[in-house]
Design an enzyme around this catalytic site. Structure first.
Site, PDB file in Angstrom:
ATOM      1  N   HIS A  75      -0.268   5.308  -5.680  1.00  0.00           N
ATOM      2  CA  HIS A  75      -0.375   4.878  -3.978  1.00  0.00           C
ATOM      3  C   HIS A  75      -0.609   6.170  -3.327  1.00  0.00           C
ATOM      4  CE1 HIS A  75       1.336   1.206  -5.638  1.00  0.00           C
ATOM      5  NE2 HIS A  75       0.954   0.429  -4.591  1.00  0.00           N
ATOM      6  N   SER A  95      -5.760  -1.301   1.041  1.00  0.00           N
ATOM      7  CA  SER A  95      -4.264  -1.246   1.298  1.00  0.00           C
ATOM      8  C   SER A  95      -3.623  -1.989   0.365  1.00  0.00           C
ATOM      9  CB  SER A  95      -4.209  -1.868   2.592  1.00  0.00           C
ATOM     10  OG  SER A  95      -4.305  -3.142   2.520  1.00  0.00           O
ATOM     11  N   ASP A  96      -2.509  -1.601  -0.003  1.00  0.00           N
ATOM     12  CA  ASP A  96      -1.378  -2.593  -0.700  1.00  0.00           C
ATOM     13  C   ASP A  96      -1.352  -3.761   0.107  1.00  0.00           C
ATOM     14  OD1 ASP A  96       0.050  -3.314  -2.734  1.00  0.00           O
ATOM     15  OD2 ASP A  96       1.187  -1.464  -2.779  1.00  0.00           O
ATOM     16  N   TRP A  97      -0.525  -4.839  -0.680  1.00  0.00           N
ATOM     17  CA  TRP A  97      -0.362  -6.279  -0.153  1.00  0.00           C
ATOM     18  C   TRP A  97       0.437  -6.378   1.211  1.00  0.00           C
ATOM     19  CZ3 TRP A  97      -2.813 -10.188  -2.276  1.00  0.00           C
ATOM     20  CH2 TRP A  97      -2.615 -11.442  -1.685  1.00  0.00           C
TER      21      TRP A  97
END
Length: 259
Positions: free
Chosen positions: A28, A105-107
């Site tokens: 990330h 993006s992450d969730w």
């Protein structure tokens, strides 16, 4: 992680993965150094530390392996959340390093103000913008707050990724041999296993040894993380049952009668 080690492993892994026609995602990005309160924490770190410790693996993934996608982190970096951080998304990743893929993006990390995240350099929002977000994006473009060229760039990057996947798959013949896949996985585990020093001759366990096993994972193998990385499969075993199947007398966390 050791940045020198990561910058060697990451490009090699990505190159191998993308050679099969599967787009890799480096994540990330960036300074995601703890999971506790990862959605709200703010990582304060110098620019030099960011570049020399946390960015090396990502930079190599872009420059050496041509990674097709990068996922922004939940955490903030020096007061600006990663999915809204123009310095790391646009200035470094796209302009300085020449990343031509998709930033995702992450969730839920960019769900509150998608127009600001897109302006900062994000290309795809997970889990997708809602109806209100589309309206906000349109209004931001009409008012000039969000540059239409930036939206076009995000769309172009996404479509280029789709085309790359399609073209890559057309060049690679479909083949799936489950036995071969399992053999490769087994051989990889065996070749990569590191045992404790066998100074007392305890290993390998023999059938006459009464052996106690401790910990949840002795019986409940963690296959692959949780959430979106969870893998449900019957193609695994655990050390407790497998030892018992070999004839070892096993005990579940009971040391009293164990050798």
């Amino acid at each position: 992680e050791d940045p020198a080690l990561v910058r060697r492993i990451a490009p090699a892994f990505i190159s191998g993965m993308q050679s099969t026609g599967t787009a890799a995602c480096a994540k990330h990005y960036i300074a995601n150094n703890q999971e506790t309160r990862r959605e709200t924490k703010d990582t304060h770190v110098s620019i030099r530390t960011l570049r020399e410790i946390y960015a090396k693996g990502f930079e190599a993934s872009v420059k050496e392996a041509g990674v097709k996608s990068v996922m922004s982190a939940y955490n903030a970096v020096n007061g600006v959340f990663s999915s809204y951080n123009k310095m790391i998304l646009t200035d470094w990743l796209k302009e300085e390093w020449g990343f031509d893929g998709v930033i995702v993006s992450d969730w839920g990390a960019a769900s509150k103000h998608p127009q600001d995240s897109i302006a900062a350099g994000l290309d795809v929002t997970l889990n997708g913008p809602g109806e209100r977000a589309f309206q906000e994006l349109a209004e931001a473009m009409e008012s000039g707050k969000l540059d239409e060229a930036r939206v076009n760039d995000a769309l172009t990057r996404f479509l280029q990724l789709v085309i790359w996947i399609r073209d890559s798959h057309q060049k690679i013949a479909d083949a799936y041999d489950q036995k071969q896949v399992l053999k490769e996985a087994y051989d990889t585990l065996v070749d990569g296993a590191v045992l404790l020093k066998n100074e007392n001759g305890v290993l390998p366990l023999n059938k006459s040894s009464k052996t106690a096993f401790y910990g949840t994972r002795a019986k409940d193998t963690m296959e692959c993380g949780s959430g979106s990385t969870m893998v449900n499969t019957c193609l695994h075993g655990n050390v407790y049952d497998e030892s018992a199947a070999l004839g070892v007398e096993v005990f579940d966390g009971c040391m009293e009668d164990a050798d």
